[in-house]
Motif scaffolding. Structure first.
Motif, PDB file in Angstrom:
ATOM      1  N   ILE A  96     -30.005  -0.524 -14.198  1.00 34.56           N
ATOM      2  CA  ILE A  96     -30.045   0.710 -14.953  1.00 34.56           C
ATOM      3  C   ILE A  96     -29.155   1.704 -14.684  1.00 34.56           C
ATOM      4  CG2 ILE A  96     -31.897   2.302 -15.787  1.00 34.56           C
ATOM      5  CD1 ILE A  96     -32.765  -0.116 -16.592  1.00 34.56           C
ATOM      6  N   ALA A  97     -28.932   2.481 -15.620  1.00 35.69           N
ATOM      7  CA  ALA A  97     -28.015   3.681 -15.472  1.00 35.69           C
ATOM      8  C   ALA A  97     -28.207   4.833 -16.369  1.00 35.69           C
ATOM      9  CB  ALA A  97     -26.622   3.458 -15.550  1.00 35.69           C
ATOM     10  N   LEU A  98     -28.140   5.987 -16.024  1.00 35.07           N
ATOM     11  CA  LEU A  98     -28.334   7.182 -16.770  1.00 35.07           C
ATOM     12  C   LEU A  98     -26.704   7.810 -16.834  1.00 35.07           C
ATOM     13  CD1 LEU A  98     -29.927   9.398 -18.000  1.00 35.07           C
ATOM     14  CD2 LEU A  98     -29.927  10.805 -15.855  1.00 35.07           C
ATOM     15  N   THR A  99     -26.268   7.987 -18.202  1.00 36.11           N
ATOM     16  CA  THR A  99     -25.043   8.421 -18.621  1.00 36.11           C
ATOM     17  C   THR A  99     -25.524   9.700 -19.386  1.00 36.11           C
ATOM     18  OG1 THR A  99     -25.122   7.202 -20.776  1.00 36.11           O
ATOM     19  CG2 THR A  99     -23.872   6.245 -18.746  1.00 36.11           C
ATOM     20  N   SER A 100     -24.604  10.566 -19.377  1.00 33.84           N
ATOM     21  CA  SER A 100     -24.494  11.842 -19.937  1.00 33.84           C
ATOM     22  C   SER A 100     -23.172  12.641 -20.428  1.00 33.84           C
ATOM     23  CB  SER A 100     -25.303  12.975 -19.112  1.00 33.84           C
ATOM     24  OG  SER A 100     -25.107  13.207 -17.785  1.00 33.84           O
TER      25      SER A 100
END
Length: 136
Positions: A96-100
Motif C-alpha cells: 500500500i502507498a500514499l501518493t500526493s
C-alpha cells in the motif's frame, strides 16, 4: 445466437488496449496526465482497481472502474488540458502507498492510496483529487 454458441470466426472482435503499467506509485500521476490529455477515458480508468473509489465530482463519490470511466468520458469531452504536477514523497507500507501532489492551481492538495498488484504494478484504490481548506 449467444456468443458462446458462435463459431470462432463469427465471434465479435473486442478491442483490448494494452496500457503502460505504473511500476512505481509515482508513475500513476504521469500516466493520468498523458491519458487525460489524449482524451482516453478508458486509459484513465485503467489506472484504478476494479472497485476503486474516486471523490469526484466535488461533494460526490464515484465508485468502480466502469463508473470512473464513464465520469472521465464526460469530463474529457470538453478536452481539458492537464499539467504535470511534481509528486510529493510517496509513503509506502508493504503493498500500500500514499501518493500526493500539490496542485499548480493552488486548490488545496491531491492524495491517492494505491496498491501493488500481483504483477508488481500499482493501481489507485482511493483518489481524493481535491482537498479544500475548511471554511473558517
Amino acid at each position: 445466437m449467444p456468443e458462446h454458441d458462435m463459431p470462432e470466426h463469427e465471434m465479435p472482435e473486442y478491442e483490448m488496449t494494452e496500457y503502460e503499467k505504473a511500476m512505481r506509485p509515482e508513475d500513476i500521476t504521469r500516466l493520468f496526465v498523458e491519458r487525460s490529455n489524449a482524451g482516453d477515458a478508458a486509459g484513465v480508468a485503467a489506472l484504478y482497481e476494479e472497485n476503486a473509489v474516486l471523490a469526484y465530482p466535488p461533494g460526490g463519490v464515484t465508485a468502480g472502474r466502469e463508473a470512473i470511466r464513464a465520469l472521465w468520458e464526460k469530463v474529457l469531452a470538453d478536452r481539458p488540458r492537464f499539467e504535470p504536477e511534481e509528486p510529493l514523497p510517496t509513503l509506502v507500507s508493504g503493498d500500500i502507498a500514499l501518493t500526493s501532489t500539490p496542485p499548480k492551481d493552488g486548490a488545496g492538495a491531491r492524495a491517492q492510496v494505491v496498491r501493488r498488484q500481483p504483477d508488481g504494478s500499482w493501481l489507485r484504490v482511493l483518489d481524493q483529487p481535491e482537498f479544500q481548506p475548511p471554511a473558517r
